[in-house]
Write a protein that holds these residues in place. Sequence first.
Motif, short mmCIF file in Angstrom:
data_model
loop_
_atom_site.label_atom_id
_atom_site.label_comp_id
_atom_site.label_asym_id
_atom_site.label_seq_id
_atom_site.Cartn_x
_atom_site.Cartn_y
_atom_site.Cartn_z
N LEU A 1 -11.19 -4.46 0.39
CA LEU A 1 -9.77 -4.82 0.46
C LEU A 1 -9.18 -5.03 -0.92
O LEU A 1 -8.04 -4.60 -1.20
N THR B 1 0.82 -1.21 0.00
CA THR B 1 0.00 0.00 0.00
C THR B 1 0.85 1.27 0.00
O THR B 1 0.44 2.29 0.53
N SER C 1 -8.23 3.19 1.66
CA SER C 1 -8.54 3.18 3.09
C SER C 1 -8.67 4.58 3.67
O SER C 1 -9.02 4.74 4.85
N TYR D 1 -14.92 3.43 0.27
CA TYR D 1 -14.80 3.80 1.68
C TYR D 1 -16.08 4.49 2.14
O TYR D 1 -16.54 5.46 1.53
N TRP E 1 -8.46 -1.79 -2.60
CA TRP E 1 -7.33 -1.15 -1.94
C TRP E 1 -5.99 -1.69 -2.47
O TRP E 1 -5.08 -0.92 -2.78
N TRP F 1 -14.41 -0.60 3.91
CA TRP F 1 -13.97 -0.43 2.53
C TRP F 1 -13.57 -1.77 1.96
O TRP F 1 -13.43 -2.76 2.67
N ASP G 1 -13.55 -1.16 10.31
CA ASP G 1 -12.62 -0.43 11.18
C ASP G 1 -13.44 0.28 12.25
O ASP G 1 -14.24 1.16 11.96
N HIS H 1 -7.61 4.95 13.77
CA HIS H 1 -7.96 3.57 13.44
C HIS H 1 -8.13 2.73 14.69
O HIS H 1 -7.33 2.82 15.63
#
Length: 302
Positions: A153, A103, A164, A170, A156, A151, A137, A123
């Motif tokens: 994965l 990421t 994220s 999201y 992402w 969101w 989250d 978070h």
Amino acid sequence: MRDVARYREEGPASECGGGVRLRLHVSRCGRWAAVVQDRGRYGTVVDLATGSPALELDGGDYCCETVPFALAFAEHGGRPVVVHRTDWNRLDVTDLASGEVLTAREGPDGDEEDAEHGLDYFHGALSLSPDGTRLYDGGWVWQPWGMPAVWNLTAWLRDNPYESEDGPTYAVYPGVSEWNWPAVWIDDGRIAVYDRGGAGSGTVHVLDPASVELRSPGVRWINAVATFPWPVGDLGFFTDGEHLLIADEAGLQGVDIASGRRVFAIDGFRPARQDRHTGTLIQIGSAGARLWTPPKWTARAG
């Protein structure tokens, strides 16, 4: 029984200190484990095949005492990965076999692009949907208010490293006031979240992360498909894939998620853990352990 790895806490949890508890996470394949400091800063991922540390975790110390250490094991492209906090408002995903960060957000504009996507969000506990495609989250925002987020994965890791923070998948649910209370995926399309109210009252919110309402440009709100009252207490939240299972002082209550009506109960059974893959609920006491496995269960990712 075989001793495959040991963990030693090396440093202080945070500058604030206090209230830190160690938590163990284990990957679905059984090869990887993580020991992290809930309400703290540090953690370690261990390769259980060798007993050696594979990844040292540092989630930063800004308000880390307010949340569990955000971490979840998952899979991407058939490879095991770990989602973990790298700052109060940032999550990253690391490929466990190679150590590659999947990421990385360094675009052509460097720090300027990162600032454009900056997230004013602390978070919290992470939870993977049963099919492994979505992340929940349980974080919060100023001035302190719970703000669960969900969101995709796959989006992402495949399409957008900023997913994220503010990606197209999201979405948030501002209907709870507190965080660090129980939450559980009932199935791939429904999440039950508990919120404590005043005077001993509480509410269960059942969310559908696929049902989203655009409230302003770039701000998507998750819709609740049901809400119902539930008394405040020391609760455990689990599921059999159809009902919400609430462990309270009386025992285990099987609850219809649409009406909040109790449909069955196991008196005196207060499990503290659930195996994500078998569904078995586990209560451990001084005299031994009690187990109960739902009649129907679909193994979950993570």
